[in-house]
Design a protein around this motif. Structure first.
Motif, PDB file in Angstrom:
ATOM      1  N   GLN A  10       2.723  -2.955  -2.987  1.00 20.77           N
ATOM      2  CA  GLN A  10       1.555  -2.538  -3.213  1.00 20.77           C
ATOM      3  C   GLN A  10       1.282  -1.428  -3.240  1.00 20.77           C
ATOM      4  N   PHE A  11       2.049  -0.559  -2.319  1.00 18.30           N
ATOM      5  CA  PHE A  11       1.813   1.088  -2.473  1.00 18.30           C
ATOM      6  C   PHE A  11       2.769   1.610  -3.808  1.00 18.30           C
ATOM      7  N   ALA A  12       3.926   1.022  -4.056  1.00 18.00           N
ATOM      8  CA  ALA A  12       4.814   1.284  -5.289  1.00 18.00           C
ATOM      9  C   ALA A  12       4.237   1.430  -6.362  1.00 18.00           C
ATOM     10  N   ASN A  13       3.312   0.396  -6.678  1.00 20.31           N
ATOM     11  CA  ASN A  13       2.555  -0.089  -7.634  1.00 20.31           C
ATOM     12  C   ASN A  13       1.514   1.040  -7.946  1.00 20.31           C
ATOM     13  N   LYS A  14       0.736   1.469  -6.648  1.00 22.04           N
ATOM     14  CA  LYS A  14      -0.152   2.553  -6.835  1.00 22.04           C
ATOM     15  C   LYS A  14       0.764   3.931  -7.186  1.00 22.04           C
ATOM     16  N   ILE A  15       1.733   4.209  -6.971  1.00 21.40           N
ATOM     17  CA  ILE A  15       2.347   5.509  -7.587  1.00 21.40           C
ATOM     18  C   ILE A  15       2.574   5.419  -8.932  1.00 21.40           C
ATOM     19  N   PHE A  16       2.854   4.274  -9.597  1.00 19.81           N
ATOM     20  CA  PHE A  16       2.822   4.249 -10.765  1.00 19.81           C
ATOM     21  C   PHE A  16       1.497   4.086 -11.968  1.00 19.81           C
ATOM     22  N   ASP A  17       0.714   3.629 -11.136  1.00 22.45           N
ATOM     23  CA  ASP A  17      -0.542   3.499 -11.736  1.00 22.45           C
ATOM     24  C   ASP A  17      -1.582   4.777 -11.503  1.00 22.45           C
ATOM     25  N   TRP A  66      -4.008  14.348   6.429  1.00 26.15           N
ATOM     26  CA  TRP A  66      -5.032  13.456   5.726  1.00 26.15           C
ATOM     27  C   TRP A  66      -6.155  14.264   4.934  1.00 26.15           C
ATOM     28  N   ASP A  67      -6.473  15.392   5.348  1.00 27.43           N
ATOM     29  CA  ASP A  67      -7.696  16.182   4.782  1.00 27.43           C
ATOM     30  C   ASP A  67      -7.053  16.626   3.308  1.00 27.43           C
ATOM     31  N   LYS A  68      -5.617  17.177   3.429  1.00 27.00           N
ATOM     32  CA  LYS A  68      -5.023  17.674   2.169  1.00 27.00           C
ATOM     33  C   LYS A  68      -4.699  16.453   1.154  1.00 27.00           C
ATOM     34  N   THR A  69      -4.595  15.204   1.678  1.00 29.79           N
ATOM     35  CA  THR A  69      -3.975  14.367   0.745  1.00 29.79           C
ATOM     36  C   THR A  69      -4.880  13.138   0.468  1.00 29.79           C
ATOM     37  N   LYS A  70      -5.959  12.945   1.097  1.00 29.57           N
ATOM     38  CA  LYS A  70      -6.629  11.898   1.265  1.00 29.57           C
ATOM     39  C   LYS A  70      -7.191  11.296  -0.061  1.00 29.57           C
ATOM     40  N   GLU A  71      -7.587  12.400  -0.800  1.00 28.40           N
ATOM     41  CA  GLU A  71      -8.194  12.010  -2.226  1.00 28.40           C
ATOM     42  C   GLU A  71      -7.058  11.186  -3.048  1.00 28.40           C
ATOM     43  N   TYR A  72      -5.816  11.375  -3.090  1.00 28.06           N
ATOM     44  CA  TYR A  72      -4.957  10.544  -3.831  1.00 28.06           C
ATOM     45  C   TYR A  72      -3.804   9.975  -2.798  1.00 28.06           C
ATOM     46  N   SER A  73      -4.157   9.610  -1.721  1.00 27.22           N
ATOM     47  CA  SER A  73      -3.278   9.050  -0.779  1.00 27.22           C
ATOM     48  C   SER A  73      -2.818   7.490  -1.120  1.00 27.22           C
ATOM     49  N   GLY A  74      -3.823   6.784  -1.768  1.00 28.67           N
ATOM     50  CA  GLY A  74      -3.663   5.458  -2.281  1.00 28.67           C
ATOM     51  C   GLY A  74      -3.621   4.489  -1.041  1.00 28.67           C
ATOM     52  N   ARG A  99       7.897   7.875 -13.336  1.00 28.07           N
ATOM     53  CA  ARG A  99       8.337   6.984 -14.720  1.00 28.07           C
ATOM     54  C   ARG A  99       8.822   5.662 -14.146  1.00 28.07           C
ATOM     55  N   ARG A 100       8.071   4.590 -14.579  1.00 26.86           N
ATOM     56  CA  ARG A 100       8.295   3.021 -14.085  1.00 26.86           C
ATOM     57  C   ARG A 100       9.451   2.789 -15.258  1.00 26.86           C
ATOM     58  N   PHE A 101      10.258   2.042 -14.665  1.00 29.76           N
ATOM     59  CA  PHE A 101      11.246   1.316 -15.465  1.00 29.76           C
ATOM     60  C   PHE A 101      10.850   0.174 -16.280  1.00 29.76           C
TER      61      PHE A 101
END
Length: 126
Positions: A10-17, A66-74, A99-101
């Motif tokens: 579920q997190f790997a997919n969020k990386i590529f979307d 958390w404060d630095k990354t929360k917006e794009y933490s997924g 890059r998703r294969f």
């Protein structure tokens, strides 16, 4: 040099979307020559589904991280603090040039590797 990271599907997919731009870790690789990550989607997928280049690597106390990354933490804030429950600080790897294969790769057959618990170094022949 590349590193293979085992990431829940579920997190790997969020990386590529594009909704997850940081990968969180309790510990990080020490090798300064690592420039990219092969994303191994753990069970039930159990395939390398893509790769990304490493941007910055942040190492802060949990509130600052958390404060630095929360917006794009997924992830949710609750999940973040649950993941780091026994730690005072953590790492966030900035995801760049993902890059998703088209066809996911088999770790054993394509790379002669076994699934890492957290991460494993991989010398690329590319």
């Amino acid at each position: 040099m590349k590193v293979v990271m085992s990431i829940k599907p579920q997190f790997a997919n969020k990386i590529f979307d594009g909704t997850k731009k940081f990968e969180f870790r309790k510990a990080i690789f020490k090798n300064q020559n690592v420039t990219s990550v092969l994303v191994y989607a753990s069970s039930p997928v159990q395939k390398v589904i893509g790769e990304f280049e490493i941007g910055e690597i942040f190492n802060f106390d949990l509130k600052t991280l958390w404060d630095k990354t929360k917006e794009y933490s997924g992830i949710t804030e609750d999940y973040f603090y649950e993941y780091f429950a026994d730690k005072e600080q953590g790492f966030a790897i900035q995801i760049k040039n993902k890059r998703r294969f088209k066809t996911p790769k088999n770790l054993k057959e394509d790379y002669n590797l076994t699934p890492p618990q957290s991460f494993a170094y991989f010398n690329s022949i590319e």
